[in-house]
Structure formats: structure tokens, C-alpha cells
Design a protein around this motif. Structure first.
Motif, mmCIF file in Angstrom:
data_model
loop_
_atom_site.group_PDB
_atom_site.id
_atom_site.type_symbol
_atom_site.label_atom_id
_atom_site.label_comp_id
_atom_site.label_asym_id
_atom_site.label_seq_id
_atom_site.Cartn_x
_atom_site.Cartn_y
_atom_site.Cartn_z
ATOM 1 N N LEU A 173 0.879 -1.167 0.000
ATOM 2 C CA LEU A 173 0.000 0.000 0.000
ATOM 3 C C LEU A 173 0.910 1.208 0.000
ATOM 4 O O LEU A 173 1.959 1.191 0.634
ATOM 5 N N THR A 174 0.505 2.251 -0.655
ATOM 6 C CA THR A 174 1.303 3.473 -0.673
ATOM 7 C C THR A 174 0.493 4.592 -0.040
ATOM 8 O O THR A 174 -0.661 4.815 -0.407
ATOM 9 N N LEU A 175 1.107 5.263 0.928
ATOM 10 C CA LEU A 175 0.483 6.423 1.547
ATOM 11 C C LEU A 175 1.559 7.467 1.816
ATOM 12 O O LEU A 175 2.746 7.172 1.735
ATOM 13 N N THR A 176 1.127 8.666 2.115
ATOM 14 C CA THR A 176 2.075 9.765 2.342
ATOM 15 C C THR A 176 1.750 10.492 3.632
ATOM 16 O O THR A 176 1.732 11.715 3.687
ATOM 17 N N ARG A 177 1.516 9.748 4.673
ATOM 18 C CA ARG A 177 1.143 10.340 5.967
ATOM 19 C C ARG A 177 2.340 10.632 6.854
ATOM 20 O O ARG A 177 2.273 11.447 7.751
ATOM 21 N N ARG A 178 3.432 9.905 6.659
ATOM 22 C CA ARG A 178 4.611 9.995 7.533
ATOM 23 C C ARG A 178 4.211 9.820 8.992
ATOM 24 O O ARG A 178 4.594 10.588 9.857
ATOM 25 N N ASN A 179 3.440 8.762 9.228
ATOM 26 C CA ASN A 179 2.911 8.497 10.564
ATOM 27 C C ASN A 179 2.733 6.989 10.703
ATOM 28 O O ASN A 179 1.940 6.385 9.975
ATOM 29 N N VAL A 180 3.443 6.400 11.658
ATOM 30 C CA VAL A 180 3.416 4.942 11.790
ATOM 31 C C VAL A 180 2.030 4.438 12.188
ATOM 32 O O VAL A 180 1.616 3.361 11.755
ATOM 33 N N GLY A 181 1.281 5.201 12.972
ATOM 34 C CA GLY A 181 -0.074 4.780 13.335
ATOM 35 C C GLY A 181 -0.972 4.706 12.114
ATOM 36 O O GLY A 181 -1.745 3.751 11.942
ATOM 37 N N ALA A 182 -0.880 5.714 11.257
ATOM 38 C CA ALA A 182 -1.673 5.719 10.023
ATOM 39 C C ALA A 182 -1.257 4.567 9.113
ATOM 40 O O ALA A 182 -2.112 3.930 8.480
ATOM 41 N N ALA A 183 0.039 4.278 9.031
ATOM 42 C CA ALA A 183 0.518 3.178 8.194
ATOM 43 C C ALA A 183 0.032 1.840 8.742
ATOM 44 O O ALA A 183 -0.433 0.977 7.980
ATOM 45 N N ARG A 184 0.118 1.644 10.048
ATOM 46 C CA ARG A 184 -0.378 0.396 10.643
ATOM 47 C C ARG A 184 -1.881 0.252 10.399
ATOM 48 O O ARG A 184 -2.364 -0.834 10.070
ATOM 49 N N ALA A 185 -2.627 1.340 10.596
ATOM 50 C CA ALA A 185 -4.083 1.297 10.415
ATOM 51 C C ALA A 185 -4.452 0.959 8.967
ATOM 52 O O ALA A 185 -5.356 0.150 8.723
ATOM 53 N N ALA A 186 -3.758 1.556 8.009
ATOM 54 C CA ALA A 186 -4.040 1.281 6.601
ATOM 55 C C ALA A 186 -3.740 -0.176 6.260
ATOM 56 O O ALA A 186 -4.528 -0.840 5.573
ATOM 57 N N GLY A 187 -2.618 -0.678 6.750
ATOM 58 C CA GLY A 187 -2.282 -2.081 6.514
ATOM 59 C C GLY A 187 -3.270 -3.025 7.164
ATOM 60 O O GLY A 187 -3.674 -4.035 6.575
ATOM 61 N N ALA A 188 -3.672 -2.694 8.387
ATOM 62 C CA ALA A 188 -4.654 -3.536 9.091
ATOM 63 C C ALA A 188 -5.981 -3.554 8.339
ATOM 64 O O ALA A 188 -6.606 -4.612 8.194
ATOM 65 N N GLN A 189 -6.412 -2.401 7.853
ATOM 66 C CA GLN A 189 -7.678 -2.352 7.111
ATOM 67 C C GLN A 189 -7.609 -3.198 5.851
ATOM 68 O O GLN A 189 -8.558 -3.912 5.517
ATOM 69 N N ALA A 190 -6.486 -3.155 5.157
ATOM 70 C CA ALA A 190 -6.325 -3.976 3.965
ATOM 71 C C ALA A 190 -6.400 -5.464 4.311
ATOM 72 O O ALA A 190 -7.046 -6.247 3.601
ATOM 73 N N ALA A 191 -5.757 -5.855 5.405
ATOM 74 C CA ALA A 191 -5.794 -7.256 5.832
ATOM 75 C C ALA A 191 -7.202 -7.661 6.273
ATOM 76 O O ALA A 191 -7.673 -8.753 5.949
ATOM 77 N N LEU A 192 -7.882 -6.782 7.000
ATOM 78 C CA LEU A 192 -9.261 -7.067 7.421
ATOM 79 C C LEU A 192 -10.175 -7.198 6.211
ATOM 80 O O LEU A 192 -11.016 -8.098 6.156
ATOM 81 N N ASP A 193 -10.025 -6.300 5.241
ATOM 82 C CA ASP A 193 -10.842 -6.363 4.022
ATOM 83 C C ASP A 193 -10.623 -7.666 3.266
ATOM 84 O O ASP A 193 -11.531 -8.142 2.572
ATOM 85 N N ALA A 194 -9.441 -8.248 3.400
ATOM 86 C CA ALA A 194 -9.133 -9.520 2.737
ATOM 87 C C ALA A 194 -9.589 -10.724 3.561
ATOM 88 O O ALA A 194 -9.428 -11.858 3.133
ATOM 89 N N GLY A 195 -10.134 -10.470 4.776
ATOM 90 C CA GLY A 195 -10.675 -11.554 5.590
ATOM 91 C C GLY A 195 -9.790 -12.046 6.720
ATOM 92 O O GLY A 195 -9.997 -13.149 7.235
ATOM 93 N N ALA A 196 -8.819 -11.259 7.144
ATOM 94 C CA ALA A 196 -7.916 -11.706 8.218
ATOM 95 C C ALA A 196 -8.671 -11.933 9.519
ATOM 96 O O ALA A 196 -9.478 -11.099 9.943
ATOM 97 N N ARG A 197 -8.380 -13.056 10.156
ATOM 98 C CA ARG A 197 -8.937 -13.339 11.485
ATOM 99 C C ARG A 197 -7.975 -12.906 12.584
ATOM 100 O O ARG A 197 -8.357 -12.732 13.732
ATOM 101 N N TRP A 198 -6.716 -12.776 12.229
ATOM 102 C CA TRP A 198 -5.645 -12.401 13.160
ATOM 103 C C TRP A 198 -4.752 -11.390 12.468
ATOM 104 O O TRP A 198 -4.478 -11.510 11.271
ATOM 105 N N LEU A 199 -4.294 -10.403 13.226
ATOM 106 C CA LEU A 199 -3.387 -9.387 12.694
ATOM 107 C C LEU A 199 -2.081 -9.426 13.472
ATOM 108 O O LEU A 199 -2.078 -9.293 14.692
ATOM 109 N N GLY A 200 -0.988 -9.608 12.769
ATOM 110 C CA GLY A 200 0.340 -9.536 13.369
ATOM 111 C C GLY A 200 1.006 -8.250 12.895
ATOM 112 O O GLY A 200 0.875 -7.878 11.730
#
Length: 165
Positions: free
Chosen positions: A61-88
Motif C-alpha cells: 500500500l502506498t500512503l504519504t502520511r509519515r505516521n506509523v499509526g496511520a501506516a499500521r491502520a491502513a495495513g490492518a484495514q487492507a488485511a481485514l478487508d481480505a478476511g484476516a482473522r488475526w493481525l500480526g
């Protein structure tokens, strides 16, 4: 499916080793072949991090927030949208153990706050190393929380409100 999120900002020096370790952890026999979706959230990268991630066959995923919380949240949302039951969650400058995901899931908990260890002390004083070792303990009741070693059930992540900036 298990989702793994790696926020990255100009991490070309470390990202390959991180992704290699994650791919190894994703193949652990205790996972019984369950799919592991690794998402690298490339946050304002100006180096070769994107090329390295793609070469390792992970989702980016590409974003330009320069913020680790925003990057983690975006990655988590992508994983959740794909059906993740667990997030590491780990960091691009970190390497996980071969049994990292299997160990997290084996605890049968909704959240796992793991510890990290420093492998290379070059450039740090002996005094700093001694203070670190005196205060830092890897045991079940530790009080250390690191984004580089965190796991959470998808439902618990959503109930907690996810990562904030």
C-alpha cells in the motif's frame, strides 16, 4: 487467513531481511497451511522499499502520511478487508522468529504484546546495554509493548478502535 502488517518509511536497508523472516514464519507447520497475507504499508518512501517489497511477493500500500499509526491502520484495514482473522504487526527494521505467528496464535489470546531483543549493540555504550538488560525482562508479565511484536484477533482490534495517528 492471517494478516501481517509492516509499516515502512525508507527501509531499503532492512526490509528484505524482515520480509524473508516473515515468509519463513508464515510457513511454520503449526499454521497448517493457513494463508498469511503480508502487507507492507509504504509511507512516504523515497528509496527502493517498494521494489524490495514487490520482489518478495507481498502486497503493498502506498500512503504519504509519515505516521506509523496511520501506516499500521491502513495495513490492518487492507488485511481485514481480505478476511484476516488475526493481525500480526512488526516493523520493517525488525526480524521475527521462525515461530512468531505460531507462538502468538498458540497462546489462544485476543492480544499478544511480545518483547523485542537488540541483536546488534554496536555504537551503544556498555552502560546503556547494562541499564537495558537490568530493566527489560522477557516473561509473561512483562510491561513492554512494541509495535514490532504485536498480535491481535481481528474482532478485538476492531473493538479497540484500531491504530490512531
Amino acid at each position: 487467513m492471517i494478516g501481517v502488517v509492516v509499516p515502512a518509511h525508507d527501509e531499503e536497508a532492512c526490509l528484505g531481511e524482515c520480509l524473508h523472516a516473515l515468509r519463513t514464519a508464515a510457513l511454520h507447520p503449526a499454521l497448517r497451511g493457513e494463508r498469511v497475507d503480508i502487507v507492507v504499508a509504504l509511507d512516504a518512501c523515497s528509496d527502493r522499499s517498494a521494489d524490495i517489497a514487490r520482489r518478495h511477493g507481498v502486497r503493498t500500500l502506498t500512503l504519504t502520511r509519515r505516521n506509523v499509526g496511520a501506516a499500521r491502520a491502513a495495513g490492518a484495514q487492507a488485511a481485514l478487508d481480505a478476511g484476516a482473522r488475526w493481525l500480526g504487526f512488526t516493523d520493517a527494521d525488525s526480524t521475527v522468529a521462525h515461530d512468531w505467528l505460531a507462538s502468538q496464535l498458540g497462546l489462544a489470546s485476543e492480544a499478544v504484546c511480545g518483547t523485542v531483543e537488540v541483536r546488534e549493540w554496536g555504537g551503544y555504550s556498555d552502560d546503556l546495554q547494562q541499564r537495558y538488560r537490568a530493566a527489560y525482562h522477557d516473561r509473561p508479565d512483562h510491561r513492554h509493548i512494541h509495535g514490532a511484536n504485536l498480535g491481535v484477533a481481528s474482532g478485538a482490534y476492531l473493538r479497540a478502535g484500531g491504530f490512531q495517528e
